[in-house]
Design an enzyme around this catalytic site. Structure first.
Site, short mmCIF file in Angstrom:
data_model
loop_
_atom_site.label_atom_id
_atom_site.label_comp_id
_atom_site.label_asym_id
_atom_site.label_seq_id
_atom_site.Cartn_x
_atom_site.Cartn_y
_atom_site.Cartn_z
N GLY A 31 -54.47 16.65 -9.95
CA GLY A 31 -53.38 15.99 -9.25
C GLY A 31 -52.15 16.87 -9.12
N ARG A 32 -52.04 17.83 -10.04
CA ARG A 32 -50.91 18.75 -9.96
C ARG A 32 -51.30 20.13 -10.46
NH1 ARG A 32 -46.99 17.39 -14.80
NH2 ARG A 32 -48.48 16.53 -16.27
N ARG B 16 -51.75 29.16 -15.72
CA ARG B 16 -52.61 29.26 -16.89
C ARG B 16 -53.94 29.91 -16.51
NH1 ARG B 16 -53.53 22.78 -18.12
NH2 ARG B 16 -54.52 22.30 -16.14
N GLY C 40 -59.17 14.13 -10.81
CA GLY C 40 -59.02 15.41 -10.10
C GLY C 40 -57.72 16.11 -10.42
N LYS D 7 -49.93 24.98 -12.57
CA LYS D 7 -49.73 23.56 -12.92
C LYS D 7 -48.32 23.19 -12.49
CE LYS D 7 -50.23 20.31 -16.75
NZ LYS D 7 -50.74 20.15 -18.12
N ASP E 248 -61.50 13.86 -19.12
CA ASP E 248 -61.03 14.81 -18.10
C ASP E 248 -60.20 15.93 -18.74
OD1 ASP E 248 -59.37 12.39 -18.43
OD2 ASP E 248 -57.92 13.49 -17.22
N ASN E 249 -59.91 15.80 -20.03
CA ASN E 249 -59.16 16.85 -20.72
C ASN E 249 -60.05 17.62 -21.70
OD1 ASN E 249 -56.82 16.21 -19.36
ND2 ASN E 249 -56.06 14.84 -20.95
P1 AMP Z 1 -53.27 14.28 -17.80
O1 AMP Z 1 -53.20 13.11 -18.71
O2 AMP Z 1 -51.98 15.08 -17.73
O3 AMP Z 1 -54.43 15.15 -18.10
O4 AMP Z 1 -53.43 13.72 -16.31
C1 AMP Z 1 -54.40 12.79 -15.95
C2 AMP Z 1 -54.57 12.80 -14.45
O5 AMP Z 1 -53.33 12.52 -13.80
C3 AMP Z 1 -55.04 14.13 -13.88
O6 AMP Z 1 -55.89 13.86 -12.80
C4 AMP Z 1 -53.75 14.77 -13.45
O7 AMP Z 1 -53.95 15.73 -12.45
C5 AMP Z 1 -52.97 13.57 -12.95
N1 AMP Z 1 -51.51 13.79 -13.03
C6 AMP Z 1 -50.75 13.84 -14.14
N2 AMP Z 1 -49.46 14.07 -13.82
C7 AMP Z 1 -49.40 14.18 -12.48
C8 AMP Z 1 -48.36 14.41 -11.54
N3 AMP Z 1 -47.09 14.57 -11.90
N4 AMP Z 1 -48.70 14.45 -10.23
C9 AMP Z 1 -49.96 14.29 -9.83
N5 AMP Z 1 -50.98 14.05 -10.65
C10 AMP Z 1 -50.72 14.00 -11.96
MG MG Z 2 -55.59 16.37 -17.63
#
Ligand code: AMP
Ligand code: MG
Length: 522
Positions: A103-104, A193, A101, A123, A270-271
């Site tokens: 997360g940020r 974004r 989900g 973001k 998820d990306n």
């Molecule tokens: P990412 O690899 O950046 O696409 O992140 C993978 C998952 O981790 C996604 O669900 C992001 O929303 C969550 N995530 C990454 N960094 C953070 C953060 N600093 N705080 C909360 N969730 C995060």
């Molecule tokens: Mg991501």
């Protein structure tokens, strides 16, 4: 910005999480949770894109307003909107990760402008129910990287999310860049974004993994209705067509990545955007010396799953996960498998055409595959800069000798002293073939060069360039952010005043953190 044409299609048409508390939890039977951005303590605008602002209906004057900084830092909520975080799951580095989900990331709203719809997403604007153990924030370093790269990609012609604004939050964020027990405070930042939507393969995976099939059907219908309205017919036929469309768009995107030498670095499901646009710029990088095994992501340095040369295969693997999650609506594996199989065969034939266009060749030949393999093996004999090599092919004339052609691209070699004996012989042989091909073409040198200059960028956001902009920005000097932003708006143009950015990675950047080594810490 009261004139913005606000829409809330996602939140009004899809099931919401009834729980509006901002606590980390598993969120079932829903696609999103309402959540308010955290108020930043002292938001300051670093940069905003006039072009993206205009695209969504915001004027250049409005960018300068206090309201703009407040809205796009999360300090102020636009009237008629109710921000939300999306619920999705995903496979990370090949393993099922369950609920992830936003997360940020916090979606502010959708806006309509010139008959186009855009979702505006912050973001780094604070915790959401999906933040798990993390803080929901983003640091200036990674925000600059995302902000600049998305726009650079857009101007390169690569499908991507866009960047509207880059804002300092005024808060400090603790990060352990190398995950080696040395956390330090960094400046926090927020990027806004823009994309048609931020729906990912993982959005579908989550519903199927939880057996929420009613929501799955509703969600796929929602996607077709709003983003792929050309898809019509019986339900099963429509869902297959939906999958095929996503696969086609993904293939086109990867082809562009391979064309410009972009390595995403974290191709988790998820990306992966349902629109086939590049999304979630983290530890991405640009190939400098041509090396299909290269990945910028230190977290992946063991397996190199997301290495440059593996991106088409990973895309197919990710599409396989999407196919699995659509299967309950289709109940027939064969047509899905067919689409997956043709993904690689279609990719390969597109790839050949794409490389031929980089070489300025319009006519195909029987030995194209061999000719390209030969070139790509030569590019690895001695470190050869991909961008400079392809761009400098525009210095070659049909009447040149192989020796002269080799001289035209010699700036691309990191160790020119190595270009002798067998390495040189291999290059001369390849250039002999290449010149023969050029001479068989009906196009003039001028026509060919025009074509080549439109597919071989002169300027890309090399990792060390982004790092220089970050180092300066850390000292409150944003001039390089602005300079690179402007430079990368015309990546295919000669920009004599910026020739210094058409250069190989300097030696100091070879193994510097942020230049050749990046982690997911952002
Ligand atoms: P990412 O690899 O950046 O696409 O992140 C993978 C998952 O981790 C996604 O669900 C992001 O929303 C969550 N995530 C990454 N960094 C953070 C953060 N600093 N705080 C909360 N969730 C995060
Ligand atoms: Mg991501």
């Amino acid at each position: 910005m009261k004139h913005l044409k606000i829409h809330n299609r996602f939140t009004t048409e899809l099931p919401a999480d009834p729980n509006e508390t901002n606590e980390t939890r598993q969120v079932l039977n829903t696609l999103f949770s309402y959540v308010k951005p955290t108020t930043p303590s002292d938001p300051k605008l670093i940069h905003a894109s006039k072009e993206v602002a205009e695209l969504v209906g915001i004027s250049a004057d409005e960018i300068k307003s206090e309201e703009f900084v407040n809205v796009f830092s999360g300090k102020e909520i636009l009237p008629e909107t109710k921000p939300y975080a999306m619920c999705y799951a995903g496979h990370q580095f090949g393993n099922w990760a369950g609920q992830l989900g936003d997360g940020r990331a916090i979606n502010l709203t959708e806006v309509e402008h010139n008959n186009q719809y855009f979702t505006l997403q912050l973001k780094g604007a604070g915790k959401t129910p999906y933040s798990r153990t993390a803080d929901g924030l983003a640091v200036l370093r990674s925000s600059i990287r995302e902000y600049l790269c998305a726009e650079a990609m857009y101007y390169l012609g690569v499908p991507t999310t866009r960047s509207l604004s880059l804002i300092l939050s005024g808060d400090q964020v603790l990060r352990d860049i190398l995950y080696n027990g040395n956390p330090a405070y960094e400046k926090g930042a927020i990027v806004c974004r823009v994309a048609p939507s931020f729906i990912r393969f993982g959005s579908f995976e989550m519903l199927t993994a939880r057996n929420e099939l009613k929501n799955l059907k509703q969600f796929v219908e929602y996607n077709i209705k709003h983003y792929f309205p050309e898809i019509k017919g019986e339900p099963k036929e429509k869902y297959l067509q939906f999958f095929k469309t996503v696969a086609d768009k993904t293939r086109e995107m990867i082809l562009h990545w391979q064309r410009v030498g972009f390595v995403h670095g974290v191709m988790n499901t998820d990306n992966m955007s349902v629109h086939g646009i590049t999304i979630d710029y983290g530890p991405y990088g640009w190939l400098e010396n041509y090396d299909p095994n290269w990945t910028p992501n230190t977290t992946d340095s063991q397996n190199r799953r997301y290495r440059f040369g593996n991106q088409p295969q990973v895309a197919q693997w990710n599409l396989f996960q999407l196919a699995n999650s659509l299967y309950p609506l289709i109940n027939e594996a064969e047509p899905l498998e067919k689409i997956l199989e043709s993904f690689i065969t279609d990719f390969n034939s597109d790839y050949t055409k794409m490389i031929l266009s980089k070489l300025g060749l319009c006519t195909s030949a029987e030995n194209d595959a061999e000719f390209i393999t030969y070139l790509e093996s030569n590019l690895q004999l001695s470190e050869t800069d991909m961008t400079i090599f392809y761009r400098n092919l525009n210095k070659i004339r049909k009447s040149d000798s192989a020796e002269k052609a080799l001289q035209a691209i010699e700036d691309a070699f990191y160790k020119p002293e190595e270009i002798k004996d067998t390495i040189k012989d291999n290059w001369l042989l390849w250039f002999t073939d290449y010149l023969e091909r050029l001479n068989q073409e009906n196009t003039s040198d001028e026509e060919r060069i025009k074509l080549q200059n439109s597919v071989n960028p002169k300027y890309v956001l090399r990792n060390y360039m982004a790092q220089l902009a970050i180092d300066a920005a850390d000292k409150e000097d944003y001039s390089l952010v602005i300079e690179l932003y402007e430079l990368l708006k015309k990546p295919y143009d000669e920009q004599p005043e910026s020739e210094k950015w058409f250069a190989k990675r300097p030696d100091w950047a070879r193994s510097k953190v942020g230049c050749s080594m990046l982690s997911c810490s952002s």
